[in-house]
Motif scaffolding. Structure first.
Motif, PDB file in Angstrom:
ATOM      1  N   GLY A 286      -5.457 -24.473 -38.129  1.00 14.56           N
ATOM      2  CA  GLY A 286      -4.921 -23.525 -39.094  1.00 14.56           C
ATOM      3  C   GLY A 286      -5.167 -23.968 -40.520  1.00 14.56           C
ATOM      4  O   GLY A 286      -6.260 -24.403 -40.880  1.00 14.56           O
ATOM      5  N   THR A 302      -1.615 -22.154 -36.923  1.00 13.76           N
ATOM      6  CA  THR A 302      -2.610 -21.677 -35.960  1.00 13.76           C
ATOM      7  C   THR A 302      -3.802 -20.964 -36.583  1.00 13.76           C
ATOM      8  O   THR A 302      -4.896 -20.977 -36.020  1.00 13.76           O
ATOM      9  CB  THR A 302      -1.944 -20.716 -34.959  1.00 13.76           C
ATOM     10  OG1 THR A 302      -1.341 -19.632 -35.682  1.00 13.76           O
ATOM     11  CG2 THR A 302      -0.869 -21.437 -34.149  1.00 13.76           C
ATOM     12  N   THR A 303      -3.609 -20.354 -37.740  1.00 16.61           N
ATOM     13  CA  THR A 303      -4.644 -19.505 -38.335  1.00 16.61           C
ATOM     14  C   THR A 303      -5.073 -20.051 -39.689  1.00 16.61           C
ATOM     15  O   THR A 303      -4.231 -20.281 -40.564  1.00 16.61           O
ATOM     16  CB  THR A 303      -4.143 -18.060 -38.511  1.00 16.61           C
ATOM     17  OG1 THR A 303      -3.655 -17.577 -37.265  1.00 16.61           O
ATOM     18  CG2 THR A 303      -5.262 -17.160 -39.014  1.00 16.61           C
TER      19      THR A 303
END
Length: 323
Positions: A286, A302-303
């Motif tokens: 992320g 996560t991103t």
């Protein structure tokens, strides 16, 4: 000022980690990881960040002192990452570099005259007398005298050596100078002199600078725009005053909170960055800064955030500003 001199797109540099008797590849260090920016003619772009963020590697990639893993660099609309050595040599007349260490960047066995004359010989510029004349002119431009040409580097102070390094970069009449920590090895009083010299010669010779440093005060003094790097990524980019007065990324805010203000009546809240700098060989998933960010959200883990332009003119890669 509106014309682009340099454009960088998706620049990456991964260094392999080898191990074992046979030297098998165990992993890679992501020194520069998908960096993009542009530089306009006549401006100074500052690049800042803590040690190990990839800013010096970026400078060397632009000069092709090391080869990029991915991405491209356009100088005056010419792609230099795929040029042959002979083509690159012609372009390097217009792109020069000033290095951090004035003690290591000059050949101790050569007199200053020979050191400064060398770029002209390499590029086949001028006769012997014309080259000597150019040497004398450039020494005077950087605040030294013509008789200094007959001396060796060890006979100069650190500030004088860095002036010689700047003179060497000017010898081929470049359009772009990449200055990699040019004042970090100098005393504070000498730093100011060298910074003022750089600003003066920029105006005199209509130069464009990429100024790499970790000292935010120094960068503010000389830069028109400033980019902030963290763990190989460019996380914020804006006009100098806008970035210093209204930082957006939590990392930039933390860096600026540590810069001293020469006014005892002004109180600023210190923003502490938690934890240790992650290894570029194993960067977090992320957002690279999420392991140390006080404003971390679940999406940050996560991103990877996409760089976006805010109404203020900032380019910032942070989920806090997602539409």
């Amino acid at each position: 000022m509106s014309e682009l001199l340099l454009e960088v797109n998706g620049l990456k540099k991964y260094f392999p980690i080898n191990g074992g008797i046979l030297g098998w590849k165990k992993g890679e260090v992501k020194a520069v990881d998908d960096v993009s920016f542009y530089v306009k003619k006549g401006e100074t772009l500052g690049i800042v960040g803590e040690s190990g963020c990839g800013k010096s590697t970026t400078g060397r990639l632009l000069m092709r002192l090391i080869e990029a893993s991915e991405g491209n660099v356009l100088f005056e609309d010419k792609e230099i990452t795929s040029m042959s050595k002979s083509q690159l040599r012609k372009v390097r007349r217009d792109m020069q570099m000033v290095f951090q260490d004035p003690y290591a960047s000059l050949n101790p066995r050569h007199k200053v005259e020979k050191i400064l004359e060398e770029p002209l010989i390499v590029h086949g510029i001028g006769s012997k007398e014309e080259r000597r004349k150019r040497v004398r002119e450039m020494l005077e431009v950087v605040g030294l005298s013509s008789y200094h040409a007959k001396r060796y580097p060890h006979q100069f102070s650190g500030g004088q050596r860095q002036r010689i390094g700047i003179a060497k970069a000017l010898m081929t009449k470049p359009k772009l100078i990449i200055a990699d920590e040019p004042v970090s090895a100098l005393d504070v009083s000498i730093q100011a002199q060298v910074l003022n010299l750089l600003k003066d010669i920029q105006k005199e010779f209509q130069l464009t600078y990429i100024f790499i440093a970790h000292d935010l005060g120094v960068v503010r003094h000389i830069s028109d725009r400033v980019g902030v790097m963290y763990l190989g990524r460019l996380i914020e980019l804006a006009d100098s005053e806008e970035l210093y007065e209204h930082p957006k990324h939590p990392y930039t805010k933390a860096l600026l909170s540590a810069v001293p203000i020469p006014d005892p009546d002004i109180k600023r809240e210190m923003i502490m960055i938690q934890g240790e700098l992650p290894s570029p060989a194993n960067p977090p998933s992320g957002c690279a800064f999420h392991t140390r960010c006080v404003e971390c959200m679940d999406v940050c883990k996560t991103t990877r955030p996409i760089e976006q332009k805010l109404p203020s003119g900032h380019y910032v890669a942070c989920h806090l500003y997602n539409q």
